[in-house]
Design a protein around this motif. Structure first.
Motif, short mmCIF file in Angstrom:
data_model
loop_
_atom_site.label_atom_id
_atom_site.label_comp_id
_atom_site.label_asym_id
_atom_site.label_seq_id
_atom_site.Cartn_x
_atom_site.Cartn_y
_atom_site.Cartn_z
N GLU A 31 0.84 -1.20 0.00
CA GLU A 31 0.00 0.00 0.00
C GLU A 31 0.88 1.25 0.00
OE1 GLU A 31 -2.45 -0.30 3.47
OE2 GLU A 31 -3.12 -2.31 2.96
N PRO A 32 1.50 1.57 -1.11
CA PRO A 32 2.48 2.67 -1.10
C PRO A 32 1.86 4.06 -0.97
CG PRO A 32 2.23 1.81 -3.31
CD PRO A 32 1.43 0.93 -2.41
N TRP A 33 0.64 4.25 -1.41
CA TRP A 33 0.07 5.60 -1.42
C TRP A 33 -0.38 6.07 -0.04
CZ3 TRP A 33 1.37 8.47 -5.18
CH2 TRP A 33 1.61 7.92 -6.43
N VAL A 34 -0.81 5.18 0.79
CA VAL A 34 -1.31 5.60 2.11
C VAL A 34 -0.20 6.23 2.94
CG1 VAL A 34 -2.37 4.79 4.26
CG2 VAL A 34 -3.19 3.93 2.07
N ALA A 84 -9.42 6.86 3.07
CA ALA A 84 -9.62 6.41 1.68
C ALA A 84 -8.71 5.23 1.35
CB ALA A 84 -9.37 7.57 0.72
N GLY A 85 -7.47 5.30 1.81
CA GLY A 85 -6.56 4.18 1.58
C GLY A 85 -7.03 2.92 2.29
N GLY A 86 -7.55 3.10 3.49
CA GLY A 86 -8.08 1.95 4.22
C GLY A 86 -9.26 1.32 3.51
N LEU A 87 -10.13 2.16 2.97
CA LEU A 87 -11.28 1.63 2.23
C LEU A 87 -10.84 0.99 0.91
CD1 LEU A 87 -13.88 4.50 2.80
CD2 LEU A 87 -13.86 2.22 3.85
N TYR A 88 -9.90 1.62 0.25
CA TYR A 88 -9.44 1.12 -1.04
C TYR A 88 -8.74 -0.23 -0.90
CZ TYR A 88 -6.96 0.89 -5.48
OH TYR A 88 -6.47 0.48 -6.69
N ARG A 90 -9.09 -2.33 1.59
CA ARG A 90 -9.79 -3.22 2.52
C ARG A 90 -9.91 -4.64 1.98
NH1 ARG A 90 -15.72 -1.72 4.36
NH2 ARG A 90 -15.54 -0.88 2.29
N THR A 91 -10.30 -4.78 0.73
CA THR A 91 -10.46 -6.14 0.17
C THR A 91 -9.12 -6.86 0.11
OG1 THR A 91 -10.28 -5.28 -2.07
CG2 THR A 91 -12.49 -5.53 -1.18
N GLU A 92 -8.08 -6.13 -0.28
CA GLU A 92 -6.76 -6.75 -0.32
C GLU A 92 -6.31 -7.15 1.08
OE1 GLU A 92 -3.88 -4.42 -2.38
OE2 GLU A 92 -5.21 -4.09 -4.09
N ARG A 93 -6.61 -6.31 2.05
CA ARG A 93 -6.23 -6.60 3.43
C ARG A 93 -7.00 -7.82 3.95
NH1 ARG A 93 -7.05 -1.56 5.77
NH2 ARG A 93 -5.26 -0.71 4.70
N THR A 94 -8.27 -7.92 3.59
CA THR A 94 -9.07 -9.07 4.00
C THR A 94 -8.51 -10.35 3.37
OG1 THR A 94 -11.02 -7.66 4.12
CG2 THR A 94 -11.40 -10.02 4.09
N GLN A 95 -8.18 -10.27 2.09
CA GLN A 95 -7.60 -11.43 1.43
C GLN A 95 -6.26 -11.79 2.06
OE1 GLN A 95 -7.44 -10.19 -2.64
NE2 GLN A 95 -9.55 -10.79 -3.08
N ARG A 96 -5.48 -10.78 2.35
CA ARG A 96 -4.17 -11.02 2.97
C ARG A 96 -4.34 -11.67 4.35
NH1 ARG A 96 1.15 -11.79 1.93
NH2 ARG A 96 2.29 -11.37 3.82
#
Length: 181
Positions: A31-34, A84-88, A90-96
């Motif tokens: 997540e480089p942008w956050v 916004a980064g957390g929402l964006y 979120r799906t990747e984080r859940t999968q991770r």
């Protein structure tokens, strides 16, 4: 289970956990942008506060108020970026998270299997040792039941003094003294 199972595989590289620094690096790559925009927002906030401080020292209230507003906007931008980064992501984080749980479950199972294999090997070695020990005891018992002739025993001790057994240091000293006399 209150404690993890003991194993000699604890120091094995395959079962090493991720350090906090490695996790930070991995998350920064994922997540480089956050963090980048968050750091930019923090820098803008600090700059606005510094400019407001200088304006206050100079007595320029208009510039000071403008910088305080800029600080609020910079903090809002930082907060908005993080949300916004957390929402964006979120799906990747859940999968991770699901992947990490599956990986941890697999590692735990592998560790448990390795531990069980180690216990089985130790158990097998223990059984083999017990069998060997029982065979040696049986052979010794069988050898002890054979009648030994006194002449053979005396001849053996006379011919082979190195095989003669001493029961202690005192017996050895007595034997040496008796030989010298």
């Amino acid at each position: 289970m209150s404690e993890p199972l003991p194993s000699s595989f604890d120091g094995h590289e395959q079962f090493q956990e991720e350090t906090p620094l490695q996790k930070f690096g991995r998350r920064f790559k994922e997540e480089p942008w956050v963090p980048a925009v968050g750091l930019l927002g923090c820098a803008a906030t600090c700059y606005a506060l510094w400019r407001a401080y200088r304006s206050m020292k100079a007595g320029d209230s208009v510039e000071m108020n403008r910088m305080f507003r800029a600080r609020i906007y910079a903090q809002g931008l930082t907060l908005l970026t993080v949300v916004a980064g957390g929402l964006y992501y979120r799906t990747e984080r859940t999968q991770r998270r699901e992947f990490e749980q599956a990986l941890e479950l697999r590692k735990g199972q592998e560790k448990r299997d390795a531990w069980l294999r180690e216990l089985e090997i130790r158990d097998k070695e223990d059984k083999e040792w017990r069998e060997r020990h029982a065979a040696i005891e049986a052979a010794a018992k069988q050898a002890g039941n054979k009648p030994v002739l006194a002449e053979q025993d005396a001849a053996r001790s006379a011919l082979e003094p190195s095989e003669q057994k001493y029961y202690g240091v005192l017996d050895a000293v007595r034997d040496l003294v008796s030989r010298r006399e």
